[in-house]
Design a protein around this motif. Structure first.
Motif, short mmCIF file in Angstrom:
data_model
loop_
_atom_site.label_atom_id
_atom_site.label_comp_id
_atom_site.label_asym_id
_atom_site.label_seq_id
_atom_site.Cartn_x
_atom_site.Cartn_y
_atom_site.Cartn_z
N SER A 1 30.24 29.02 37.55
CA SER A 1 31.46 28.26 37.80
C SER A 1 32.26 28.05 36.51
O SER A 1 33.49 28.17 36.52
N ARG A 2 31.56 27.78 35.41
CA ARG A 2 32.25 27.64 34.12
C ARG A 2 32.86 28.96 33.68
O ARG A 2 33.91 28.99 33.04
N THR A 3 32.19 30.06 34.02
CA THR A 3 32.65 31.38 33.60
C THR A 3 33.83 31.86 34.44
O THR A 3 34.79 32.43 33.91
N PHE A 4 33.76 31.64 35.75
CA PHE A 4 34.72 32.27 36.66
C PHE A 4 35.56 31.28 37.47
O PHE A 4 36.41 31.71 38.26
N GLY A 5 35.33 29.98 37.30
CA GLY A 5 36.00 29.01 38.16
C GLY A 5 37.51 29.04 38.10
O GLY A 5 38.18 28.65 39.07
N ASP A 6 38.07 29.53 37.00
CA ASP A 6 39.53 29.61 36.86
C ASP A 6 40.04 31.04 36.95
O ASP A 6 41.21 31.31 36.65
N ASP A 7 39.17 31.96 37.35
CA ASP A 7 39.54 33.38 37.45
C ASP A 7 39.95 33.68 38.89
O ASP A 7 39.12 33.64 39.81
N GLN B 1 42.23 44.83 36.55
CA GLN B 1 42.59 43.42 36.71
C GLN B 1 42.96 43.08 38.15
O GLN B 1 42.95 41.91 38.53
N ALA B 2 43.24 44.09 38.95
CA ALA B 2 43.59 43.85 40.35
C ALA B 2 42.36 43.76 41.25
O ALA B 2 42.46 43.29 42.39
N ASP B 3 41.22 44.20 40.75
CA ASP B 3 40.00 44.21 41.57
C ASP B 3 39.49 42.79 41.81
O ASP B 3 39.59 41.93 40.93
N ARG B 4 38.93 42.59 42.99
CA ARG B 4 38.36 41.29 43.35
C ARG B 4 36.84 41.41 43.48
O ARG B 4 36.33 42.41 43.97
N PHE B 5 36.17 40.36 43.06
CA PHE B 5 34.72 40.29 43.14
C PHE B 5 34.32 38.94 43.73
O PHE B 5 35.10 37.98 43.70
N ILE B 6 33.12 38.87 44.27
CA ILE B 6 32.61 37.60 44.78
C ILE B 6 31.17 37.43 44.33
O ILE B 6 30.41 38.40 44.26
N ILE B 7 30.83 36.20 43.97
CA ILE B 7 29.45 35.85 43.65
C ILE B 7 28.94 34.96 44.76
O ILE B 7 29.50 33.89 45.03
N LEU C 1 33.81 32.33 44.34
CA LEU C 1 32.46 31.77 44.24
C LEU C 1 32.03 31.19 45.58
O LEU C 1 32.76 30.39 46.19
N PHE C 2 30.85 31.58 46.02
CA PHE C 2 30.20 31.06 47.21
C PHE C 2 28.89 30.45 46.74
O PHE C 2 28.12 31.10 46.03
N ASP C 3 28.62 29.20 47.10
CA ASP C 3 27.41 28.55 46.58
C ASP C 3 26.83 27.62 47.63
O ASP C 3 27.50 26.68 48.08
N ILE C 4 25.59 27.88 48.03
CA ILE C 4 24.84 26.99 48.92
C ILE C 4 23.62 26.52 48.14
O ILE C 4 22.83 27.32 47.64
N TYR C 5 23.45 25.19 48.00
CA TYR C 5 22.49 24.68 47.03
C TYR C 5 22.07 23.25 47.39
O TYR C 5 22.72 22.56 48.18
N ASN C 6 20.99 22.82 46.79
CA ASN C 6 20.53 21.43 46.91
C ASN C 6 21.39 20.57 46.00
O ASN C 6 21.34 20.70 44.78
#
Length: 305
Positions: free
Chosen positions: A174-180, A156-162, A185-190
């Motif tokens: 974002s729905r899955t992890f937005g409150d984690d 639970q202490a580990d950090r991840f990035i998408i 979350l890193f997102d570059i998009y149209n």
């Protein structure tokens, strides 16, 4: 680097393929191009992720919906193919997707041991525990982190990035992890195409919305500035490397060339390597004949051969 590929990743319904923009055979095309590269190892997931594991991830409503042909066809955006028997959908479409989910999980296990990976499939960033949509039935990154925690490989202490560099915003992630607090979350998009969900975009930590038609030079400048904000300390960086950013893609509506797309991938790899963050690239979207060329080109650029 370990490359995860299985011949069963390829999705084909014969003459019916023309009803969907996704090139379901692109994985095999990439494999033919890169199988001789030095410093890579081709690996395959042993079997599709089980439906039991998927059901652990999905909420009650989604579990039920995943058994319904009409729901699956709507999520795949081919409701007109209702004439297909359910067993064909399960064997020819859902099984390859479950195999790709298993590929992301296997790649993540390798990454935790220090080996960077690229799963040709996966990157199903529109799916969540609550919904399937946008050609994405199962959220492979969500299922992967669920399993890593369950196995004790992650704490639970580990950090991840998408890092989502697909042309479309990853609303499912974002729905899955937005409150984690342990997943950034890193997102570059149209910002002018699907999905139009402001509530999910607001949960992205490093949010880079772009306009339709954005060219390679501008895109790469914005990407570089965003990557500079990432710091060390993540156990794994998951990269959703959709190739729908190129200018011939019918859905992404951005203006990158194939060379720009390759430069994008190399930029991400170099930044993560410099930070010492193990990474797992995943396939994401890509709906043109240039998709396979982008993936193969990126791997050839990194592993000169």
């Amino acid at each position: 680097m370990n490359i995860y590929y299985h011949s069963d990743y390829n999705i084909s319904l014969g003459f019916l393929d023309r009803f969907h923009p996704f090139d379901g055979s692109k994985f095999g095309k990439v494999y033919k191009e890169i199988k001789g590269l030095k410093d890579i190892t081709i690996k395959s997931p042993k079997q599709p992720i089980s439906e039991a594991i998927i059901n652990e991830f999905a909420d009650d409503q989604l579990r039920k919906q995943l058994t319904e042909k009409k729901y699956i066809l709507k999520a795949l955006e081919v409701p007109q193919m209702s004439f297909l028997p359910h067993f064909v959908i399960k064997s020819q479409i859902l099984k390859p997707m479950r195999l790709a989910v298993a590929g992301t999980l296997a790649a993540a296990r390798d990454a935790l041991e220090g080996t960077n990976c690229w799963n040709m499939g996966g990157g199903y960033h529109h799916a969540s525990p609550h919904e399937s949509e946008g050609f994405c039935i199962y959220n492979d990154i969500g299922i992967t982190l669920q399993q890593l925690h369950k196995e004790g490989a992650a704490t639970q202490a580990d950090r991840f990035i998408i890092i989502d560099i697909d042309a479309h915003h990853g609303n499912g992630n974002s729905r899955t992890f937005g409150d984690d607090p342990h997943v950034d979350l890193f997102d570059i998009y149209n910002n002018q195409v699907y999905p139009q969900t402001p509530s999910t975009k607001s949960k992205v930590d490093i949010n880079i919305p772009l306009q339709s038609g954005t060219k390679g030079a501008t895109y790469l400048k914005e990407l570089d500035a965003g990557l500079a904000k990432i710091t060390a300390g993540y156990r794994i960086a998951f990269v959703v490397a959709g190739t729908d950013v190129i200018n011939i893609d019918p859905l992404g509506a951005l203006g990158l060339t194939i060379d720009d797309c390759i430069a994008r991938d190399v930029m991400v790899i170099e930044r993560l390597t410099n930070l010492g963050i193990p990474f797992v690239f995943t396939g994401g979207g890509g709906y043109s004949e240039g998709s396979a060329k982008c993936i193969a080109g990126s791997l050839k650029q990194v592993y000169q051969c």
